[in-house]
Motif scaffolding. Structure first.
Motif, PDB file in Angstrom:
ATOM      1  N   THR A 137      32.119  19.075  34.839  1.00 49.14           N
ATOM      2  CA  THR A 137      31.205  18.661  33.783  1.00 49.14           C
ATOM      3  C   THR A 137      31.927  17.742  32.809  1.00 49.14           C
ATOM      4  O   THR A 137      33.159  17.658  32.804  1.00 49.14           O
ATOM      5  N   GLY A 138      31.156  17.067  31.940  1.00 48.11           N
ATOM      6  CA  GLY A 138      31.761  16.204  30.947  1.00 48.11           C
ATOM      7  C   GLY A 138      32.694  16.956  30.024  1.00 48.11           C
ATOM      8  O   GLY A 138      33.768  16.452  29.653  1.00 48.11           O
ATOM      9  N   ALA A 139      32.318  18.165  29.629  1.00 52.87           N
ATOM     10  CA  ALA A 139      33.149  18.960  28.725  1.00 52.87           C
ATOM     11  C   ALA A 139      34.522  19.251  29.321  1.00 52.87           C
ATOM     12  O   ALA A 139      35.506  19.425  28.576  1.00 52.87           O
ATOM     13  N   ASP A 140      34.623  19.283  30.650  1.00 53.71           N
ATOM     14  CA  ASP A 140      35.904  19.563  31.293  1.00 53.71           C
ATOM     15  C   ASP A 140      36.924  18.451  31.065  1.00 53.71           C
ATOM     16  O   ASP A 140      38.137  18.681  31.195  1.00 53.71           O
ATOM     17  N   PHE A 141      36.450  17.235  30.720  1.00 52.48           N
ATOM     18  CA  PHE A 141      37.351  16.111  30.470  1.00 52.48           C
ATOM     19  C   PHE A 141      37.951  16.126  29.060  1.00 52.48           C
ATOM     20  O   PHE A 141      38.963  15.478  28.806  1.00 52.48           O
ATOM     21  N   LEU A 142      37.305  16.824  28.138  1.00 54.79           N
ATOM     22  CA  LEU A 142      37.690  16.725  26.732  1.00 54.79           C
ATOM     23  C   LEU A 142      39.168  17.002  26.458  1.00 54.79           C
ATOM     24  O   LEU A 142      39.799  16.269  25.680  1.00 54.79           O
ATOM     25  N   PRO A 143      39.786  18.034  27.032  1.00 50.08           N
ATOM     26  CA  PRO A 143      41.203  18.276  26.747  1.00 50.08           C
ATOM     27  C   PRO A 143      42.133  17.124  27.137  1.00 50.08           C
ATOM     28  O   PRO A 143      43.272  17.063  26.660  1.00 50.08           O
ATOM     29  N   LEU A 144      41.637  16.205  27.959  1.00 50.49           N
ATOM     30  CA  LEU A 144      42.472  15.091  28.405  1.00 50.49           C
ATOM     31  C   LEU A 144      42.593  13.991  27.354  1.00 50.49           C
ATOM     32  O   LEU A 144      43.461  13.125  27.471  1.00 50.49           O
ATOM     33  N   PHE A 145      41.719  14.012  26.308  1.00 56.50           N
ATOM     34  CA  PHE A 145      41.780  12.909  25.338  1.00 56.50           C
ATOM     35  C   PHE A 145      41.368  13.258  23.914  1.00 56.50           C
ATOM     36  O   PHE A 145      41.642  12.499  22.990  1.00 56.50           O
ATOM     37  N   GLN A 146      40.731  14.394  23.677  1.00 60.17           N
ATOM     38  CA  GLN A 146      40.105  14.632  22.386  1.00 60.17           C
ATOM     39  C   GLN A 146      41.087  14.766  21.219  1.00 60.17           C
ATOM     40  O   GLN A 146      40.694  14.558  20.062  1.00 60.17           O
ATOM     41  N   ASN A 147      42.341  15.084  21.492  1.00 56.95           N
ATOM     42  CA  ASN A 147      43.329  15.261  20.415  1.00 56.95           C
ATOM     43  C   ASN A 147      44.281  14.079  20.270  1.00 56.95           C
ATOM     44  O   ASN A 147      45.213  14.132  19.468  1.00 56.95           O
ATOM     45  N   GLU A 148      44.021  13.006  21.027  1.00 56.04           N
ATOM     46  CA  GLU A 148      44.904  11.844  20.988  1.00 56.04           C
ATOM     47  C   GLU A 148      44.502  10.889  19.862  1.00 56.04           C
ATOM     48  O   GLU A 148      43.416  10.978  19.303  1.00 56.04           O
ATOM     49  N   LYS A 149      45.400   9.935  19.567  1.00 55.07           N
ATOM     50  CA  LYS A 149      45.175   8.978  18.480  1.00 55.07           C
ATOM     51  C   LYS A 149      44.269   7.828  18.923  1.00 55.07           C
ATOM     52  O   LYS A 149      44.206   7.488  20.096  1.00 55.07           O
ATOM     53  N   MET A 150      43.583   7.239  17.960  1.00 55.53           N
ATOM     54  CA  MET A 150      42.781   6.044  18.199  1.00 55.53           C
ATOM     55  C   MET A 150      43.678   4.898  18.684  1.00 55.53           C
ATOM     56  O   MET A 150      44.840   4.784  18.284  1.00 55.53           O
TER      57      MET A 150
END
Length: 341
Positions: A137-150
């Motif tokens: 699911t889309g939510a499964d991708f979140l840990p791959l980028f959600q805490n990174e910098k712009m």
């Protein structure tokens, strides 16, 4: 003169040269589609591709995501100016608060990408730490980028971004109350009579689906089953047939998916990529002297290559589906050059 005259000669030459495996489709105006198949859908079983074979199209289905968003905007459930932080109840600690739906649709958000195609070239490497069979699911991708910098400020420039479309898919789910894949299948595929297309799990593919193949330099090969997420979503991974893709273009340009005004918004050049190339909402467009001569989508994954286009002046469509990592682009270019598209 019909585009189909001498098509066998042109296509046979390029598919032989490129060792192409897949399906090529051409549709001009009111003529019946010309569709032809090459190579094997399953090498182990020696099962050939046929004109009804389903193929993965990787990022080629970002346009479906953009249409889904546009449908929700047209229903006043969302707007292109809606901010990411106002729509999703998800923590993005380093993201800019001004990121909008428009920024995400046009690859101008500046958010970090889970796979930055400008600096990374090995998509398979993503799944060494995170098993691909957990990405459903889309939510499964979140840990791959959600805490990174712009990467840059929103609206500053165009930078192709897969993660942005993951977020758009989550917005579709939040606003519609249904899963992203179900929304697209019911509100896009069904309206287009794309009866054989869908977001299928690699461990449970329906009949007459082509397996994706990765060819090694030593002549050996393997399937892509461990090389891409197990199920596609908002940033890519649907399976389609050539006939279904032709039906999709016809539905889009006959305003069956969106009203005329929202179709025009979708097809407008929102971001300049380079001279003569712009990006709308979910699709590319090529222009000559301010005239858009080509709208197109493309997709590349290990074991997948795909190009499909609509040429408005000729009212012609092309669909090139391949279950190899390369091959679709040279076939498309050969067709365009021969027929002066």
């Amino acid at each position: 003169m019909s585009i189909y005259q001498n098509q066998h000669h042109v296509i046979e030459n390029v598919v032989t040269r490129e060792c192409f495996s897949g399906v090529v489709g051409i549709k001009e105006k009111d003529y019946s589609p010309f569709v032809t198949a090459y190579g094997l859908a399953n090498r182990t079983e020696n099962r050939a591709n046929d004109i009804q074979t389903r193929f993965g199209i990787a990022s080629g289905c970002k346009l479906f995501t953009a249409i889904a968003i546009s449908q929700l905007v047209e229903k006043n459930l969302l707007s292109f100016d809606t901010r990411l932080k106002d729509c999703l109840d998800v923590s993005f600690p380093q993201f800019d608060n001004h990121i909008t739906v428009h920024h995400l649709l046009t690859h101008q958000s500046g958010i970090p990408d889970y796979f930055d195609e400008e600096i990374m070239d090995d998509y398979e490497s993503l799944w060494k730490q995170v098993p691909m069979y957990l990405i459903r699911t889309g939510a499964d991708f979140l840990p791959l980028f959600q805490n990174e910098k712009m990467m840059f400020n929103p609206g500053e420039k165009f930078h192709y971004n897969n993660a942005g479309y993951i977020l758009l898919g989550l917005m579709v789910e939040k606003v519609s109350g249904t899963s992203f894949t179900e929304y697209v299948e019911q509100n896009i595929f069904k309206l287009c009579s794309m009866d054989t297309s869908g977001y299928f799990s690699l461990d449970y593919l329906p009949s007459n689906s082509a397996l994706g193949y990765i060819d090694n330099r030593d002549g050996s090969w393997r399937t892509n089953v461990y090389s891409i997420p197990i199920k596609g979503g908002a940033d890519g991974g649907a399976f389609v047939t050539a006939f279904d893709m032709i039906s999709f273009w016809e539905a889009l340009f006959s305003r069956k998916l969106l009203s005329e005004s929202y179709t025009n918004i979708l097809l407008s050049p929102h971001a300049k990529v380079k001279d003569g190339v712009h990006y709308g909402y979910g699709l590319w467009m090529n222009s000559k002297e301010d005239f858009i001569w080509k709208y197109h989508v493309m997709g590349y994954d290990p074991g997948v290559s795909f190009h499909s286009a609509y040429y408005p002046d000729r009212k012609t469509q092309t669909v090139i589906l391949s279950n190899n990592s390369t091959g679709a682009f040279p076939v498309m270019k050969e067709i365009e050059e021969f027929y002066h598209l």
